[in-house]
Design a protein around this motif. Structure first.
Motif, mmCIF file in Angstrom:
data_model
loop_
_atom_site.group_PDB
_atom_site.id
_atom_site.type_symbol
_atom_site.label_atom_id
_atom_site.label_comp_id
_atom_site.label_asym_id
_atom_site.label_seq_id
_atom_site.Cartn_x
_atom_site.Cartn_y
_atom_site.Cartn_z
ATOM 1 N N LYS A 250 8.109 -30.265 37.251
ATOM 2 C CA LYS A 250 9.306 -30.812 37.884
ATOM 3 C C LYS A 250 10.244 -29.664 38.246
ATOM 4 N N PRO A 251 10.896 -29.732 39.416
ATOM 5 C CA PRO A 251 11.789 -28.647 39.835
ATOM 6 C C PRO A 251 13.060 -28.615 38.982
ATOM 7 N N ASN A 252 13.546 -27.405 38.774
ATOM 8 C CA ASN A 252 14.797 -27.214 38.044
ATOM 9 C C ASN A 252 15.900 -27.023 39.075
ATOM 10 N N THR A 253 16.601 -28.095 39.381
ATOM 11 C CA THR A 253 17.626 -28.051 40.421
ATOM 12 C C THR A 253 19.037 -28.074 39.857
ATOM 13 N N ALA A 254 19.190 -27.937 38.557
ATOM 14 C CA ALA A 254 20.522 -28.000 37.947
ATOM 15 C C ALA A 254 21.425 -26.889 38.466
ATOM 16 N N TRP A 255 20.892 -25.695 38.645
ATOM 17 C CA TRP A 255 21.707 -24.572 39.112
ATOM 18 C C TRP A 255 22.165 -24.790 40.550
ATOM 19 N N ILE A 256 21.350 -25.471 41.357
ATOM 20 C CA ILE A 256 21.745 -25.761 42.739
ATOM 21 C C ILE A 256 22.917 -26.745 42.740
ATOM 22 N N TRP A 257 22.837 -27.776 41.903
ATOM 23 C CA TRP A 257 23.919 -28.758 41.839
ATOM 24 C C TRP A 257 25.195 -28.137 41.281
ATOM 25 N N LYS A 258 25.059 -27.251 40.294
ATOM 26 C CA LYS A 258 26.239 -26.579 39.752
ATOM 27 C C LYS A 258 26.931 -25.777 40.848
#
Length: 113
Positions: A17-25
């Motif tokens: 699964k992609p780690n997109t938390a940093w993009i949303w932050k």
């Protein structure tokens, strides 16, 4: 002899699964700075201070974009300073030019009154 083949923790063919938390932050930080810019645009009258605040906030947004999406925050400190010092001097130049331009504009405007 050491085994050099990669080991997989999941079943073969499974896509992690992609780690997109940093993009949303980063998205929320940039959105907050943009909202602050709109708030300042509607509250403050046009002045050199307002223009300077816009320039500084725009540089902050550029910093977050460069740090996250161009991966500058993962580089060595020397490279980061090589980019940040000229940027700081550029900011100083822009603020000085805006201030001097405002003074010159007011002087010319007052001369014709």
């Amino acid at each position: 002899m050491a085994q050099h083949a990669p080991t997989h923790s999941g079943p073969v063919g499974e896509i992690p699964k992609p780690n997109t938390a940093w993009i949303w932050k980063t998205f929320w930080i940039i959105s907050a700075i943009t909202a602050l810019e709109f708030l300042i645009a509607y509250i403050m009258p046009a002045s050199t201070l307002r223009n300077s605040i816009f320039i500084i906030l725009t540089i902050f947004k550029a910093f977050f974009i460069v740090a996250e999406f161009m991966h500058l925050k993962h580089e060595t400190k020397g490279l980061i300073w090589t980019i940040l010092i000229p940027m700081a001097l550029l900011i100083w130049l822009l603020v000085a030019l805006v201030t001097e331009g405002n003074y010159l504009g007011e002087t010319i405007q007052n001369a014709f009154k």
